[in-house]
Design an enzyme around this catalytic site. Structure first.
Site, PDB file in Angstrom:
ATOM      1  N   SER A   9       1.033   6.305   2.730  1.00  0.00           N
ATOM      2  CA  SER A   9       1.737   7.210   3.654  1.00  0.00           C
ATOM      3  C   SER A   9       3.046   7.709   3.057  1.00  0.00           C
ATOM      4  O   SER A   9       3.703   7.009   2.290  1.00  0.00           O
ATOM      5  CB  SER A   9       2.058   6.483   4.963  1.00  0.00           C
ATOM      6  OG  SER A   9       0.887   6.174   5.649  1.00  0.00           O
TER       7      SER A   9
ATOM      8  N   SER B 249       4.272  -1.577   4.278  1.00  0.00           N
ATOM      9  CA  SER B 249       4.493  -2.942   4.793  1.00  0.00           C
ATOM     10  C   SER B 249       4.650  -3.918   3.641  1.00  0.00           C
ATOM     11  O   SER B 249       3.870  -3.913   2.697  1.00  0.00           O
ATOM     12  CB  SER B 249       3.304  -3.380   5.655  1.00  0.00           C
ATOM     13  OG  SER B 249       3.195  -2.536   6.760  1.00  0.00           O
TER      14      SER B 249
ATOM     15  N   GLU C 194     -13.413  -1.414   5.350  1.00  0.00           N
ATOM     16  CA  GLU C 194     -12.277  -2.263   5.702  1.00  0.00           C
ATOM     17  C   GLU C 194     -11.826  -2.038   7.150  1.00  0.00           C
ATOM     18  O   GLU C 194     -11.428  -2.963   7.837  1.00  0.00           O
ATOM     19  CB  GLU C 194     -11.103  -2.015   4.748  1.00  0.00           C
ATOM     20  CG  GLU C 194     -11.386  -2.455   3.344  1.00  0.00           C
ATOM     21  CD  GLU C 194     -11.905  -3.876   3.283  1.00  0.00           C
ATOM     22  OE1 GLU C 194     -12.987  -4.072   2.691  1.00  0.00           O
ATOM     23  OE2 GLU C 194     -11.273  -4.773   3.835  1.00  0.00           O
TER      24      GLU C 194
ATOM     25  N   GLN D  18       0.843  -1.206   0.000  1.00  0.00           N
ATOM     26  CA  GLN D  18       0.000   0.000   0.000  1.00  0.00           C
ATOM     27  C   GLN D  18       0.870   1.244   0.000  1.00  0.00           C
ATOM     28  O   GLN D  18       1.533   1.534   1.001  1.00  0.00           O
ATOM     29  CB  GLN D  18      -0.899  -0.010   1.245  1.00  0.00           C
ATOM     30  CG  GLN D  18      -1.769   1.219   1.391  1.00  0.00           C
ATOM     31  CD  GLN D  18      -2.535   1.217   2.710  1.00  0.00           C
ATOM     32  OE1 GLN D  18      -2.428   0.274   3.489  1.00  0.00           O
ATOM     33  NE2 GLN D  18      -3.295   2.261   2.951  1.00  0.00           N
ATOM     34  N   GLY D  19       0.855   1.973  -1.093  1.00  0.00           N
ATOM     35  CA  GLY D  19       1.659   3.180  -1.196  1.00  0.00           C
ATOM     36  C   GLY D  19       0.849   4.431  -0.911  1.00  0.00           C
ATOM     37  O   GLY D  19       0.562   5.218  -1.816  1.00  0.00           O
TER      38      GLY D  19
ATOM     39  N   GLU E 158      -5.904   8.875  17.823  1.00  0.00           N
ATOM     40  CA  GLU E 158      -6.353  10.273  17.851  1.00  0.00           C
ATOM     41  C   GLU E 158      -7.230  10.585  16.633  1.00  0.00           C
ATOM     42  O   GLU E 158      -8.203  11.346  16.736  1.00  0.00           O
ATOM     43  CB  GLU E 158      -5.136  11.216  17.891  1.00  0.00           C
ATOM     44  CG  GLU E 158      -4.390  11.202  19.230  1.00  0.00           C
ATOM     45  CD  GLU E 158      -3.663   9.884  19.526  1.00  0.00           C
ATOM     46  OE1 GLU E 158      -3.293   9.172  18.564  1.00  0.00           O
ATOM     47  OE2 GLU E 158      -3.476   9.568  20.706  1.00  0.00           O
TER      48      GLU E 158
END
Lengths: 394, 333
Positions: free
Chosen positions: A133, A165, A248, A130-131, A377
């Site tokens: 962040s 990841s 999800e 997953q690209g 948060e």
């Protein structure tokens, strides 16, 4: 591995029993996550195991048959996940493919993309990362800078992703980039399925606090991405992604409460095998009971959301409730478990050493759980803004 | 007969009845209002004047009672009317009709001569007293019983202590009926806590969105927004926990119910405490009802023996596992 039965042979009532039997026959010692000190299974073994899990009806349960899924409902998915949680099954090496990229491709992909990408996710031929962040865009994802420019050759991508990841093991990246400037915030965001062997893609592993090397930085340097690999149009892909993400967040790794219970049962069973360890365990009886109640309540969160989704309700911001609850509850559990195993006599070995290593690792790795998939948060902000609708100005 | 009824239908009725009760002068008047709305006998069979509905219908009523701080032994009446139906149908009917006010002494055993934690027992004609052997006796609060009003911690449904001058005499409930009654009361208590939690969260969020300090709304401060979000998680956890426990989960209905109750007994009062903090000096005053919710939930926690139930869960956790992945580890204790 033992031969697997086709998923079609399952009836809903028998689903859990079949899943249990299959795991019993196929989860080897090397794959078990409660054998912390044994030689772990290789990536190839884990990939093969997951492919067999899918054939046996324990993955891709709700995906349409046309895409290689089993065409069943979240009810069967929940049944299977109870059993997956109960057993020491490793987390998927392709959870991004199965729980994020797949649903997004189903939502906005073209028929050609769906035919190309989806079956390969379930049969484990393609592992996804997953690209999203970036160094300057974590919780504030709309601050991302990775740029996609339309050129005659396709989209030219430049930028850097982080906390990606499994990137070093992946064949494809679900990439979020922007067509305009950072000031556009959510506007102009575009999503791609980028082959990780594209010229200009480079990966650097980052060691995380638990010693693992699954996090990565991914650099995109003049990477040309074919138009055919764009998921939805600019804006549309992101809008679909946010819808998918809200579901999800509520449904991914649905096995969590049963897994946490299984971790607790492992700890207790091992402590019962040793008088001194049991004395330590017993001194924490009330705290353990509190953990057990939280696990039970987490089951309520999960099952209630499944009921809502089956009834066709929108989940929206309600996905923040289970995310907040499970991540904090699991951290309380791993902190307690860490204290218990740290009080074992020096030099313990065998199952005691295994559970000690498992809980020490769980304590460290669970620190990530209140950070990824939207920090605690952020979840509290979502609840304040979109559920309580708390005003900021009069 | 009542196939077309839905639990949510009872919520609005219950809220209206509880509101009317708040204006009623006496407990007897409240009994009549609740009976007329069909709330007291919702769980009791219809041949006793009840509606014969499941616990799913009792929960929204109890939740409304918590929200509106109903001054009536509602939980006790609802579970007693059902338990007595097969044993003493006339008494069950009287409870459903609101013509007899009854309570339950949740603490102690009649064998010992003193029982306690009996909500509104000083106004009750009948009080159920537990026996050490698991059974219970419904005793009349007449010559054989003296009722001491306990220090009034719960202001809305104050507890009383009963001193029995002789072994308790009256209608006897079997141990099985008592076990069911106690289990049903756990659900209703959790629902009362949910009602109180919703009320406290509502008071806090209303106040925070009205009060201006340092030139901005209290609700503009992230610390308070997050505090109230955490309290909203408590409410949602109780809601989803009740939904699950009421649908007879495949694995361990008893654990689902008791774990929920233990958690409610701790988390519920914490929301009242949190709301008092949000309201600051106002939250600490007698006139703002937050302290009444806090008192109510704390009293309920002890009536439902939450700490003792948690110890039972601890015993279950420390016991042998039925998870076959860990069944082969030798037990050396």
């Amino acid at each position: 591995m033992t031969p697997t039965a086709p998923a079609d042979a399952f009836t809903p009532g028998a689903y859990a029993a079949r899943a249990r039997a299959w795991l019993h026959d196929n989860l080897t010692d090397a794959l078990r996550t409660d054998r912390a000190l044994s030689e772990p299974a290789s990536l190839a073994e884990r990939v093969a195991f997951e492919a067999e899990m899918h054939k046996a009806g324990l993955a891709g349960i709700t995906w349409p048959k046309a895409y290689g899924g089993h065409g069943l409902t979240l009810r069967e998915h929940l049944e299977a996940n109870r059993e997956i949680g109960r057993a020491p099954v490793p987390n998927s090496v392709n959870s991004i493919g199965k729980e994020l990229a797949g649903p997004i491709i189903m939502a906005v992909g073209t028929p050609a993309q769906q035919a190309e990408y989806l079956p390969e996710i379930l049969n484990m031929q393609t592992i996804w990362c997953q690209g999203f962040s970036e160094p300057g865009a974590g919780s504030d994802l709309a601050a991302l800078r990775t740029k996609a420019e339309a050129t005659a050759d396709g989209w030219r991508v430049n930028g850097q992703k982080i906390w990606t990841s499994g990137a070093s093991k992946s064949q494809r990246c679900l990439l979020l980039a922007r067509t305009g400037s950072v000031q556009d915030r959510h506007r102009g965001l575009v999503m791609f399925a980028v082959p990780m062997d594209s010229p200009g893609v480079s990966v650097r592993e980052i060691r995380s606090i638990d010693g693992a090397r699954s996090f990565c930085e991914v650099f995109f340097s003049d990477v040309i991405v074919d138009e055919a690999n764009m998921l939805g149009t600019p804006d549309e892909g992101w809008a679909a992604a946010t819808r998918v993400l809200s579901i999800e967040r509520a449904t991914n790794r649905m096995y969590r409460p049963w897994r946490f219970q299984s971790e607790l049962e492992h700890l207790v069973a091992v402590c019962r095998s040793d008088k001194a360890a049991y004395a330590v365990l017993k001194s924490h009886a009330r705290e353990l009971a509190e953990i057990r109640t939280e696990i039970e309540l987490l089951k309520g969160h999960v099952e209630t959301l499944v009921d809502s989704l089956l009834a066709g309700e929108e989940i929206g911001p309600r996905g923040s409730f289970p995310k907040f609850f499970w991540s904090e509850a699991h951290q309380r559990f791993t902190r307690l478990a860490f204290d218990i195993v740290s009080r074992f006599a020096p030099g313990v070995d065998g199952p005691l050493r295994d559970v000690q290593a498992r809980m020490q690792e769980a304590y460290l790795s669970s620190r990530a759980e209140t950070i990824y998939a939207g920090t605690t948060e952020i979840q509290l902000d979502i609840i304040a803004n979109r559920i309580l609708h708390l005003k900021k100005v009069a | 007969m009542y196939d077309d009824l839905k639990p949510a239908d009872f919520e609005a009725t219950a809220l209206m009845a509880v509101e009317a009760c708040a204006k009623a002068g006496t407990t007897a008047e409240r009994a009549q209002l609740l009976a007329e709305a069909g709330l007291l006998g919702v769980l009791a069979p219809d041949d006793c004047g009840g509606l014969g509905l499941s616990m799913r219908f009792g929960v929204p009523i109890a939740s409304a009672a918590g929200k509106g701080l109903l001054a009536y032994p509602l939980i006790e009446t609802m579970v007693l009317a059902r338990a007595l139906a097969g044993v003493a149908p006339d008494m069950a009917t009287a409870l459903c009709e609101g013509s007899v006010i009854a309570s339950i002494a949740w603490a102690g055993f009649g064998d010992d001569g003193v029982v306690g934690r009996a909500p509104l027992a000083h106004e009750a004609a009948q009080v159920l007293v537990f026996l050490a052997d698991g059974r219970a006796v419904l005793v009349a609060t007449d010559d054989q019983v003296s009722v001491d009003a306990a220090p009034e911690f719960d202001l809305d449904v104050p507890e009383a202590t009963l001193r029995l001058s002789a072994p308790p005499q009256g209608i006897v409930l079997s141990a099985a009926l008592v076990a069911t009654l106690k289990a049903e009361a756990q659900f209703l208590r959790t629902a009362v806590v949910l009602g109180s939690v919703s009320a406290c969260l509502g008071l806090a969020s209303d106040y925070a969105q009205d009060r201006v300090q340092f030139g901005k709304l209290l609700s503009a401060n992230q610390a308070l927004r997050h505090r109230m979000s955490r309290d909203a998680v408590v409410a949602e956890t109780l809601r989803s926990g009740l939904a699950r426990a009421l649908t007879a989960p495949r694995e361990g209905a008893g654990m689902a119910r008791d774990a929920l109750w233990c958690w409610a007994a701790q988390a519920g009062p914490s929301v009242a405490e949190s709301a008092i903090q949000v309201l600051g000096g106002m939250g600490f005053t007698w006139d703002v009802p937050l302290h009444r919710h806090l008192r109510r939930m704390r009293a309920l926690a002890h009536q439902g023996a939450a700490r003792e139930r948690l110890d039972e869960i601890a015993d279950a956790v420390l016991g042998s596992t039925d998870n076959e992945w860990y069944g082969d580890i030798a037990d050396a204790r």
